[in-house]
Design an enzyme around this catalytic site. Structure first.
Site, short mmCIF file in Angstrom:
data_model
loop_
_atom_site.label_atom_id
_atom_site.label_comp_id
_atom_site.label_asym_id
_atom_site.label_seq_id
_atom_site.Cartn_x
_atom_site.Cartn_y
_atom_site.Cartn_z
N GLY A 4 0.81 -1.21 0.00
CA GLY A 4 0.00 0.00 0.00
C GLY A 4 0.84 1.26 0.00
N THR A 41 4.55 2.34 4.44
CA THR A 41 4.94 3.00 5.69
C THR A 41 5.10 2.02 6.86
OG1 THR A 41 2.61 3.42 6.24
CG2 THR A 41 3.79 5.14 5.03
N TYR A 90 3.90 5.41 23.51
CA TYR A 90 4.92 5.43 22.47
C TYR A 90 6.27 5.65 23.12
CZ TYR A 90 3.72 5.79 17.44
OH TYR A 90 3.43 5.55 16.13
#
Length: 607
Positions: A178, A181, A518
């Site tokens: 796609g 990423t 994160y």
């Protein structure tokens, strides 16, 4: 009005849209082949002034001097910004290209389907990787062991069906591609796969097939890029609202395939909340529901098999998503807290009261310092205001610049609702020592998300490796998980004689029962012979610590190849076996042999 029919058509007013894709067919014409993002966008050091600037006009900090960034880099990594490492970024030539394993006969059979193909090395190369540090290492050092044998660009669901049938019949492998990423190793070609590998690039399947304004849904092909979908919908006054950090380059099919999450999930939901209907082409046929309804009680939901399948079961070709009217009011905000723990407790209370704004993200002190370093040179007036706020925070309120942290917020809705919402959030923050810090800081913090990826490319030129990884965790373990993972990384750095490094974290998505965290880790590697191996080892130790502390192997990046060693433990042995059985049923000859999630499998009958 459209007629009812197969695939969920239920009528309603429909509008079809022609979409101009931001990503060209040959993506290397616009995007970096060996790094993140656009070719014309990067952090660069001015040869005369020695000050870092961000090139181009695509982002808010474009062409602005960032003098504080130089100071931060020197302090954190002991780097002389005037002396970068000279690295060969020339595109590799055909002499380095691994020989294609596809025969002329097979290639002609693909072309006979009316599908565009390429065997040019750069097309094959850019479809062999995502955005992991391992991928960048392979690209920078020209260590190409296995790349796709041919790249194809189908333009419709029907052409994908024909290609999958051909691959199954002729013993070929298909790897869906796609936006490119992925940060899980999902696009890496299995080195031991000796069958011809087809990289199926979906980006030419980028049409918005229709917008149903009565039922507030949009049907689009899976290759449409996030920013293209949003741009076209906003022309009609609508939004999907799904905005992952990779939103500029990632595709709708990729969102579904990885169970993606976006920065504004509090208002719009994660991809599984937005998904109404999906088609996936498998070697056994097209997997889809026979109707499009808001919910159904009809046994197990097989769309959950498609969500998170990471290209290992089939090709996602069409997706129907919920849409909403574009919000009338969009407002940024920010909060400062005396320490990270206070901020976590505040975000927990906001989640408990279910009053989260569209986006709320809490950065620790390290990221607060980095954010300050990325601000441009101030004007005289802004310097005066900064001085005033500085005095208020540190002299009157007693904040410490080495412990304070900041939360950035984004509110969307009607203006009266946004004003009331902001007032309530600020009131809750005050209970935990938090102070409103203005919309400018909030907007800068939110928009800087889209340029963080470019910092990694600059860092590499100065012998610094940096990357992020994420997890989800229950609320009662969030603070201890952050503390323990940071301690584990500091310990590993000490063991391996790493003196200059960055270790930070931020809390990015909140739920009733927990949150997403994160982590960012980077280190100066000039004295280490295998820095990429060193980074991989330390991140693996950190992931072990995350799991020991009750965290997940991923919140939204997926499993891919990097995290598959923990997959069985995560889903249990019966769950693992259910996935293997599903793979055997939908893809018995292992056409979709990308080895994501569970590793390499042998076809039942054709090997």
């Amino acid at each position: 009005m459209a007629s009812a029919g197969k695939g969920g058509d239920t009528g309603g007013s429909r509008t079809a849209l022609h979409v101009r894709s931001v990503v060209p067919k040959r993506r290397q014409e616009l995007l970096k082949w060996d790094g993140w993002g656009y070719k014309d966008s990067k952090f660069d050091v001015d040869a005369v002034s020695g000050i870092i600037k961000f090139t181009g006009k695509r982002y808010a900090i474009g062409d602005l001097e960032l003098p504080f960034f130089v100071e931060w880099v020197l302090k954190k990594f002991d780097v002389d910004i005037n002396f970068s490492v000279s690295r060969d970024s020339l595109e590799p030539g055909d002499d380095l290209c691994p020989k294609s394993l596809i025969s002329d006969e097979l290639l002609e059979e693909i072309k006979d389907l009316g599908i565009s193909t390429s065997m040019e090395f750069m097309d094959r190369l850019v479809h062999s990787h995502g955005q992991t540090l391992h991928d960048i290492d392979v690209l920078k050092r020209h260590k190409f062991e296995r790349v796709p044998d041919v790249v194809v660009w189908p333009t419709s669901h029907e052409s994908v069906v024909k290609l999958v049938e051909l691959a199954d019949k002729r013993n070929m492998v298909i790897m869906p591609f796609g936006g490119g990423t992925s940060v899980s190793g999902a696009n890496e070609c299995p080195a031991r796969e000796m069958r011809p590998i087809i990289s199926l690039d979906t980006t030419q399947m980028n049409k918005i097939l229709w917008v149903d304004e009565d039922n507030l849904v949009v049907c689009c092909e899976s290759g449409i890029i996030g920013q293209d979908l949003e741009r076209e919908l906003r022309k009609l006054g609508y939004t999907v609202g799904h905005e992952p950090d990779s939103y500029e380059f990632s595709s709708v099919g990729g969102w579904v395939a990885t169970r993606a999450s976006g920065m504004k999930k509090n208002t719009y939901g994660n991809i599984e909340d937005l998904l109404v209907h999906v088609k996936m082409v498998t070697p056994r046929g097209v997997l889809e529901k026979g109707c499009r309804v808001p919910r159904l009680s009809c046994g197990p939901d097989f769309e959950q098999i498609i969500l998170g399948s990471e290209g290992s079961l089939g090709v996602i070709t069409e997706v129907i998503l919920k849409i909403r009217p574009v919000p009338k009011c969009v407002r940024y905000g920010s909060l400062v807290f005396p320490n990270y723990e206070s901020g976590v407790h505040c975000l927990r209370e906001i989640a408990r009261q279910r009053c989260q704004p569209s986006s709320i993200r809490l950065m620790d002190n390290e990221q607060f310092q980095l954010g300050q370093a990325l601000r441009p040179r101030p004007s005289y007036f802004s310097s005066f205001l900064d001085g005033f706020k500085h005095a208020y925070l540190f002299k009157i309120k007693g904040f410490n610049v080495d412990t304070m942290c900041v939360a950035t917020l984004l509110y969307e809705g009607d203006e009266d609702q946004v004003i009331a919402h902001e007032k309530k959030i600020n009131s809750i923050a005050a209970q935990y020592g938090g102070l409103a810090a203005g919309k400018t800081n909030g907007e800068r913090g939110y928009l800087l998300t889209f340029v963080i990826g470019y910092i990694r490319d600059l860092a590499y030129d100065y012998n610094i490796l940096a990357e992020s990884f994420e997890t989800s965790v229950p609320w009662d373990r969030a603070i201890s998980l952050c503390r323990n993972v940071k301690h584990r990384i500091i310990t590993e750095c000490s063991k391996n004689n790493i003196k200059h490094y960055l270790m930070s974290y931020r809390l990015t998505q909140t739920y009733d029962a927990g949150c997403c965290i994160y982590f960012y880790f980077g280190f100066k590697f000039e004295e280490h012979t295998d820095p990429f191996g060193m980074y991989a080892m330390i991140e693996e130790k950190a992931r072990d610590e995350i799991i020991a502390c009750g965290g997940s192997i991923s919140h939204h990046h997926g499993v891919g190849k990097m995290r598959r060693k923990w997959y069985k433990e995560t889903v249990s042995k019966p769950g693992y076996n259910v996935y293997v059985a599903t793979k055997a049923e939908l893809d018995p000859n292992n056409v979709f042999a990308n080895s994501n999630l569970i590793g390499e499998l042998k076809p039942k009958s054709k090997l």
